[in-house]
Design an enzyme around this catalytic site. Structure first.
Site, PDB file in Angstrom:
ATOM      1  N   LEU A 198      15.383  18.744  -9.430  1.00 31.73           N
ATOM      2  CA  LEU A 198      15.913  19.275  -8.527  1.00 31.73           C
ATOM      3  C   LEU A 198      16.283  18.551  -7.015  1.00 31.73           C
ATOM      4  O   LEU A 198      17.606  17.956  -6.635  1.00 31.73           O
ATOM      5  CB  LEU A 198      16.211  20.717  -7.559  1.00 31.73           C
TER       6      LEU A 198
ATOM      7  N   ALA B 123       0.866  15.274  -2.523  1.00 32.27           N
ATOM      8  CA  ALA B 123       0.743  13.595  -1.923  1.00 32.27           C
ATOM      9  C   ALA B 123      -0.906  14.316  -0.724  1.00 32.27           C
ATOM     10  O   ALA B 123      -2.015  14.348  -0.634  1.00 32.27           O
ATOM     11  CB  ALA B 123       1.844  13.175  -1.228  1.00 32.27           C
TER      12      ALA B 123
ATOM     13  N   LEU C 183       0.227  -1.089   0.027  1.00 32.03           N
ATOM     14  CA  LEU C 183       0.198   0.137  -0.003  1.00 32.03           C
ATOM     15  C   LEU C 183       0.609   1.317   0.021  1.00 32.03           C
ATOM     16  O   LEU C 183       1.636   1.094  -0.049  1.00 32.03           O
ATOM     17  CB  LEU C 183      -0.855  -0.146   0.938  1.00 32.03           C
TER      18      LEU C 183
ATOM     19  N   GLY D 183      14.424  18.605 -16.897  1.00 33.63           N
ATOM     20  CA  GLY D 183      13.689  18.657 -15.793  1.00 33.63           C
ATOM     21  C   GLY D 183      14.137  19.673 -14.762  1.00 33.63           C
ATOM     22  O   GLY D 183      14.735  19.270 -14.179  1.00 33.63           O
TER      23      GLY D 183
ATOM     24  N   GLY E 223      12.237  20.669 -12.677  1.00 32.00           N
ATOM     25  CA  GLY E 223      10.892  20.685 -11.411  1.00 32.00           C
ATOM     26  C   GLY E 223      11.466  19.882  -9.910  1.00 32.00           C
ATOM     27  O   GLY E 223      12.789  19.796  -9.635  1.00 32.00           O
TER      28      GLY E 223
ATOM     29  N   HIS F  83      13.630  31.554  20.790  1.00 27.68           N
ATOM     30  CA  HIS F  83      14.654  32.149  21.128  1.00 27.68           C
ATOM     31  C   HIS F  83      15.723  30.728  21.458  1.00 27.68           C
ATOM     32  O   HIS F  83      16.296  30.677  22.119  1.00 27.68           O
ATOM     33  CB  HIS F  83      14.786  33.222  21.306  1.00 27.68           C
TER      34      HIS F  83
END
Ligand code: NAI
Length: 465
Positions: A186, A320, A38, A180, A182, A444
């Protein structure tokens, strides 16, 4: 024949999450999946294995080049690619086994086999030459997408490969050419570059990461270039040829001049297309667009009563988390509740180093829409936590409405941008202003202070600049 209230074809993030939500709502639910495992593309050959390799390859680079900065000296760092791949496989198995447990826990019936609509309300599932029929009041199509093949250079699994192949190379190619720039190009380009390959990225458009704000895209490209990746922008691929165990790519530059690149493999990552063939759409009378997209209304209804579609099969970004939310929404809609997805603020992330994460609109989009906006920027080099991590590349850029101060978009290029963007998504969801973010106490030292500072910048009262 087995009868269900709710049947889903496809067990990716859209499908399996929809199954859980439907079961939670009391619907007798069946999930049909052709693969043994799955989880669909995302868990098996997409988001998860790529993140595993990105993480491992980043550690490898750190051990080779960054540990010295911390006063940690390691000699003879070596790559055990087989062990790296085994770790990736283990992560995939752990998660996909987990989904099977979730199905049991939620009393979702899982049927293994190739599901096809045979008529409205009817599905035939074939497995090992046997066929069963399933009847359902609502059928959800969630069969995802498949890589787009360039017609003049079909995938051969060896020289011309797709993203699935590039997750399982058994050696580090000397030169990997990627078509490509995209998310896939990358991310997987980064993996193999970090593991020692020369990586050349050939992209048709004038910028990498086409969805991104231009400034962020330029900075990301600069960072990747400094890591050793080569970019050929405004370059159109025209063909390829295998010769003497190498593959030669031909492309045209912006002036129309032809060039070649010789490498060991070409990863074609020019997008994905809906996996809507072989689902029996014709038999059930479901309409389909030329691109393969299934048109649906705002309730995910196709033109056939009782048949719905979600995720990569329908319009919108192929992500997703978009499919997941649609899976939940459609289950709620079927059950008569008000399922809803806010498409304006779906985050988009590229898990390079630095990571790029975006929600809302870019400066270019604001200009296109004639929106008067202000920007606030804060560079990670001014952030204490980023400095201690040794990850100072990048910035946070915030766009606000010039009149109301409401946030319009947040763009983060930097360490853990994928996690940081959640604050921005929440802020946009509740229609917060830059002042709201600027007045919120941020721990911080944390990376999140860069978001606060960028928001303060848009509000004209930045502290650390
Ligand atoms: P993409 O659509 O993101 O990028 C494809 C790139 O290829 C574009 O920049 C396009 O201009 C270029 N291109 C198209 N044809 C070309 C040609 N002939 N020559 C040169 N360049 C060409 O598609 P990608 O990277 O394949 O990803 C597919 C889908 O999967 C996308 O929707 C993406 O969002 C999704 N994805 C998301 C990830 C994430 O969320 N981190 C990771 C991987 C994929």
């Amino acid at each position: 024949m087995d009868k269900y209230n709710y049947a889903i074809i496809g067990a990716g993030p859209g499908g399996y999450i929809s199954a859980i939500r439907a079961a939670q709502l009391g619907l007798k639910t069946v999930l049909i999946e052709k693969d043994d495992r799955l989880g669909g593309t995302c868990l098996n050959v997409g988001c998860i294995p790529s993140k595993a390799l990105l993480e491992s390859s980043e550690w490898f680079t750190a051990a080779k080049h960054k540990f010295n900065d911390h006063g940690i000296i390691i000699h003879g760092v070596e790559l055990d690619l087989r062990a790296m791949m085994a770790r990736k496989e283990w992560i995939v198995k752990t998660l996909t086994d987990g989904i099977a447990v979730l199905m049991k826990k939620n009393k979702v019936t899982v049927v293994n086999g190739m599901g096809r609509l045979t008529a409205p309300g009817l599905i035939a599932v074939e497995h090992n030459g046997q066929s069963i029929e399933i009847e359902a009041d609502a059928i959800i199509l969630a069969t995802g997408s498949i890589p787009i093949e360039l017609p003049f250079m079909p995938f051969d699994g060896k020289y011309i490969v797709n993203s699935t192949d590039a997750l399982s190379f058994d050696f580090v190619p000397e030169h990997l050419i990627v078509v490509g720039a995209g998310a896939i190009g990358l991310e997987l380009g980064s993996v193999w570059n970090r593991l020692g390959a020369k990586v050349s990225i050939v992209e048709m458009l004038p910028q990498v990461a086409p969805f991104a704000d231009k400034q962020m895209a330029i900075m990301l490209q600069r960072s990747l270039k400094s890591q050793g990746m080569d970019f050929y922008l405004k370059s159109k691929v025209t063909g390829s040829e295998v010769k003497n165990g190498k593959v030669i790519l031909t492309y045209e530059d912006a002036k129309g001049e032809a060039h070649t690149l010789e490498g060991n493999k070409i990863l074609v990552a020019v997008g994905r297309k809906p996996n809507s063939a072989n689902v029996g759409l014709k038999e059930a009378g479901v309409m389909i667009e030329k691109s393969g997209i299934i048109p649906v209304d705002s309730k995910y209804r196709t033109n056939v009563k009782g048949i719905y579609a979600i995720g990569d099969l329908i319009q919108g970004p192929m992500l997703a988390h978009k499919a997941e939310e649609e899976g939940i929404a459609v289950a709620e809609i079927v059950e008569g509740k008000g399922g809803y997805v806010n498409y304006d603020i779906i985050p988009n992330v590229i898990y390079t180093s630095p990571e790029l994460a975006v929600t809302g609109i870019s400066e270019e989009e604001a200009k296109r829409r004639n929106i008067k906006y202000k920007t606030g920027k804060f560079y990670f080099r001014g952030n204490g936590r980023a400095l201690s991590l040794g990850e100072t590349d990048g910035l946070v850029k915030v766009l606000t409405d010039a009149e109301t101060g409401k946030l319009l978009g947040v763009h983060i290029l930097g360490p853990r941008a994928s996690d940081l963007i959640a604050e921005a998504v929440l802020a946009l969801e509740v229609e917060a202003t830059a002042e709201d973010i600027g007045r919120m106490v941020h721990a911080h030292p944390t990376l999140s202070e860069a978001i606060k500072e960028a928001a303060l910048g848009a509000d004209g009262r930045q502290i650390h600049s």
